[in-house]
Design a protein around this motif. Structure first.
Motif, PDB file in Angstrom:
ATOM      1  N   SER A  78     -32.216 -92.730  37.350  1.00 24.83           N
ATOM      2  CA  SER A  78     -32.251 -92.540  36.049  1.00 24.83           C
ATOM      3  C   SER A  78     -32.284 -91.124  35.447  1.00 24.83           C
ATOM      4  O   SER A  78     -32.208 -90.085  36.542  1.00 24.83           O
ATOM      5  CB  SER A  78     -33.405 -93.339  35.287  1.00 24.83           C
ATOM      6  N   GLY A  97     -36.336 -89.057  25.675  1.00 26.39           N
ATOM      7  CA  GLY A  97     -36.651 -90.365  26.450  1.00 26.39           C
ATOM      8  C   GLY A  97     -35.952 -90.387  27.872  1.00 26.39           C
ATOM      9  O   GLY A  97     -35.800 -89.488  28.379  1.00 26.39           O
ATOM     10  N   THR A  98     -35.639 -91.822  28.177  1.00 26.39           N
ATOM     11  CA  THR A  98     -35.249 -91.876  29.688  1.00 26.39           C
ATOM     12  C   THR A  98     -33.721 -92.480  29.256  1.00 26.39           C
ATOM     13  O   THR A  98     -33.610 -93.294  28.258  1.00 26.39           O
ATOM     14  CB  THR A  98     -36.015 -92.547  30.482  1.00 26.39           C
ATOM     15  N   ILE A 107     -27.300 -95.530  28.583  1.00 27.32           N
ATOM     16  CA  ILE A 107     -28.217 -96.366  27.506  1.00 27.32           C
ATOM     17  C   ILE A 107     -29.466 -95.451  27.433  1.00 27.32           C
ATOM     18  O   ILE A 107     -30.212 -94.984  28.340  1.00 27.32           O
ATOM     19  CB  ILE A 107     -28.855 -97.569  28.482  1.00 27.32           C
ATOM     20  N   SER A 109     -32.995 -94.682  25.960  1.00 27.57           N
ATOM     21  CA  SER A 109     -34.496 -95.363  25.559  1.00 27.57           C
ATOM     22  C   SER A 109     -35.280 -94.354  25.042  1.00 27.57           C
ATOM     23  O   SER A 109     -35.708 -93.477  25.854  1.00 27.57           O
ATOM     24  CB  SER A 109     -35.088 -96.097  26.787  1.00 27.57           C
ATOM     25  N   LYS A 111     -38.779 -92.789  23.577  1.00 27.28           N
ATOM     26  CA  LYS A 111     -40.072 -92.740  23.858  1.00 27.28           C
ATOM     27  C   LYS A 111     -40.837 -92.784  22.382  1.00 27.28           C
ATOM     28  O   LYS A 111     -40.595 -92.008  21.397  1.00 27.28           O
ATOM     29  CB  LYS A 111     -40.760 -92.027  24.874  1.00 27.28           C
ATOM     30  N   ARG A 115     -39.608 -97.925  19.868  1.00 25.99           N
ATOM     31  CA  ARG A 115     -38.731 -98.220  21.050  1.00 25.99           C
ATOM     32  C   ARG A 115     -37.447 -98.082  20.777  1.00 25.99           C
ATOM     33  O   ARG A 115     -36.638 -99.180  20.921  1.00 25.99           O
ATOM     34  CB  ARG A 115     -39.265 -99.152  21.987  1.00 25.99           C
ATOM     35  N   CYS A 116     -36.732 -97.194  19.905  1.00 29.20           N
ATOM     36  CA  CYS A 116     -35.306 -96.948  19.632  1.00 29.20           C
ATOM     37  C   CYS A 116     -34.528 -97.001  21.170  1.00 29.20           C
ATOM     38  O   CYS A 116     -34.868 -96.269  21.991  1.00 29.20           O
ATOM     39  CB  CYS A 116     -35.076 -95.889  18.941  1.00 29.20           C
ATOM     40  N   ILE A 117     -33.517 -97.814  21.038  1.00 30.85           N
ATOM     41  CA  ILE A 117     -32.451 -98.058  22.120  1.00 30.85           C
ATOM     42  C   ILE A 117     -30.864 -97.758  21.856  1.00 30.85           C
ATOM     43  O   ILE A 117     -30.761 -98.677  20.866  1.00 30.85           O
ATOM     44  CB  ILE A 117     -32.712 -99.261  23.070  1.00 30.85           C
ATOM     45  N   ASP A 134     -29.933 -99.349  16.144  1.00 34.87           N
ATOM     46  CA  ASP A 134     -30.970-100.108  15.844  1.00 34.87           C
ATOM     47  C   ASP A 134     -32.024 -99.536  14.511  1.00 34.87           C
ATOM     48  O   ASP A 134     -31.992 -98.227  14.542  1.00 34.87           O
ATOM     49  CB  ASP A 134     -31.844-100.314  17.094  1.00 34.87           C
ATOM     50  N   CYS A 137     -34.476 -96.714  15.304  1.00 38.29           N
ATOM     51  CA  CYS A 137     -34.406 -95.535  15.321  1.00 38.29           C
ATOM     52  C   CYS A 137     -34.216 -94.560  14.108  1.00 38.29           C
ATOM     53  O   CYS A 137     -34.318 -93.281  14.241  1.00 38.29           O
ATOM     54  CB  CYS A 137     -33.006 -95.411  15.908  1.00 38.29           C
TER      55      CYS A 137
END
Length: 176
Positions: A78, A97-98, A107, A109, A111, A115-117, A134, A137
């Protein structure tokens, strides 16, 4: 005259044949790649995103400020990222994030919090966030800022450039 009409009808009938199926073998990420796209990749006309790492610095400058995205390699397959998008005075979005690759998608993600993705489009030269994200966010943004539709063109393809990225407050976006 009849022969000419017959010849035109025969030519039109020849054009009405069923389409030849396109060879659509999947790329490394599992997305189908047509024969034409594969030929363009092999000739170098377009970038093979399955072989292009997203690591680097992405930036867009505009009248409201500067949008930045840095992507760093992580220990596994990742990535880590940080981003800031500015929309004017006291209107911005910031998060870290990651990230992971899924074909021509990245993608993200974030932190913390809800947890916005975000599933962003990645074409090797740019990361483009979708026009709708989302609702979780919204916590990343101040004022009327939103991550919807923000895009980040690549300006550097190395981790060192990503490490040097600073937000508008002077803080590092991507940490070691």
């Amino acid at each position: 005259m009849r022969r000419a009409s017959l010849a035109v009808l025969i030519l039109l009938a020849a054009c009405q044949r069923a389409p030849v199926p396109v060879d659509a073998a999947p790329d490394a990420g599992g997305a189908p790649v047509s024969g034409l796209e594969r030929a363009a990749i092999e000739s170098g006309a377009i970038t093979d995103t399955s072989k292009t790492s997203p690591v680097g610095l992405y930036q867009r400058s505009h009248e409201a400020g500067r949008d930045l995205l840095c992507v760093m390699p992580a220990k596994d397959a990742s990535f880590r990222f940080g981003l800031q998008a500015n929309f004017g005075e006291d209107q911005s979005c910031r998060g870290q994030g990651t990230a992971r690759r899924a074909g021509d998608k990245l993608i993200l993600s974030f932190k913390g919090g809800d947890r916005c993705i975000v599933v962003a489009q990645y074409d090797g030269d740019q990361v483009a966030l979708p026009g709708v994200v989302d609702m979780a966010c919204a916590d990343l943004c101040r004022g009327r800022g939103s991550l919807e539709g923000v895009s980040f063109p690549r300006i550097a393809g190395d981790a060192a450039s990503a490490l040097r990225a600073r937000d508008s407050g002077g803080d590092a976006l991507c940490e070691r």
